[in-house]
Design a protein around this motif. Sequence first.
Motif, short mmCIF file in Angstrom:
data_model
loop_
_atom_site.label_atom_id
_atom_site.label_comp_id
_atom_site.label_asym_id
_atom_site.label_seq_id
_atom_site.Cartn_x
_atom_site.Cartn_y
_atom_site.Cartn_z
N PHE A 28 -2.94 -8.47 4.20
CA PHE A 28 -1.61 -7.98 4.56
C PHE A 28 -1.49 -6.49 4.26
O PHE A 28 -2.15 -5.97 3.35
CB PHE A 28 -0.52 -8.74 3.81
N ALA A 29 -0.64 -5.82 5.01
CA ALA A 29 -0.46 -4.37 4.86
C ALA A 29 0.14 -3.99 3.51
O ALA A 29 -0.08 -2.90 3.01
CB ALA A 29 0.42 -3.84 5.98
N TRP A 30 0.87 -4.89 2.87
CA TRP A 30 1.55 -4.60 1.61
C TRP A 30 0.70 -4.88 0.37
O TRP A 30 1.18 -4.75 -0.75
CB TRP A 30 2.86 -5.38 1.52
N VAL A 31 -0.54 -5.25 0.56
CA VAL A 31 -1.40 -5.63 -0.57
C VAL A 31 -1.53 -4.51 -1.59
O VAL A 31 -1.47 -4.76 -2.80
CB VAL A 31 -2.80 -6.09 -0.06
N VAL A 35 -0.80 -5.14 -5.53
CA VAL A 35 -1.80 -5.04 -6.61
C VAL A 35 -1.46 -3.89 -7.56
O VAL A 35 -1.72 -3.98 -8.76
CB VAL A 35 -3.26 -4.92 -6.10
N THR A 36 -0.88 -2.82 -7.02
CA THR A 36 -0.45 -1.72 -7.88
C THR A 36 0.65 -2.21 -8.83
O THR A 36 0.62 -1.89 -10.02
CB THR A 36 0.04 -0.53 -7.04
N HIS A 144 -3.48 3.90 -3.23
CA HIS A 144 -4.31 4.70 -2.32
C HIS A 144 -3.63 5.35 -1.12
O HIS A 144 -4.17 6.28 -0.53
CB HIS A 144 -5.57 3.95 -1.88
N ASP A 145 -2.47 4.92 -0.70
CA ASP A 145 -1.78 5.58 0.42
C ASP A 145 -1.02 6.80 -0.11
O ASP A 145 -0.45 6.75 -1.20
CB ASP A 145 -0.79 4.63 1.10
#
Length: 188
Positions: A28-31, A35-36, A144-145
């Motif tokens: 999923f895009a929100w992973v 995790v953060t 990371h984004d």
Amino acid sequence: MLWTLPNILTVFRIALIPVLVLVYYLPFAWVNVAVTALFGLAAITDWFDGYFARKLGLVSPFGAFLDPVADKLIVAVVLVLLVQSNPAWWFVVPAAIIIGREIAVSALREWMAEIGERAQVAVSVIGKIKTTVQMIALLLLLFHDPLGPLPTRELGITLLYLAAILTLWSMMIYLKAAWPTLSGQQKS
């Protein structure tokens, strides 16, 4: 084992590890946000378990043993996950330094404790700074984004290298403190 608040927080931090790994691999895009957040929660519980143990007088042998184990486990697991996603040598080297140091210092502390010299290798200020820099680096690398103009991945890599340098520095401090015992030159 005594179920004190600090010990519950430490066990909770360990229980977060398989959850963090599972979420890391979800498609999923929100992973990265999840995790953060999980790693951030673990880092906060690390601070709170120590704070409550000291403030409330709840320091226990179980907590003194398990707290550093929990820290090392979650950091090692996150580093392995990040290396798997970033298998370039320039990423693997600082991760290997950090994991290798944790194993070496843990072994040193265990050996020093066996011979009654554990106080010689107590946690140093540099070790605490290293841990803080390392946790921030891992938070940034998990996310990371970019956050607006903040290049989180690049900043995370820079802090990971700083953490690796502090890791080596703190290890040298511990080895220097233990050297008289390790070399057999300690006066009786």
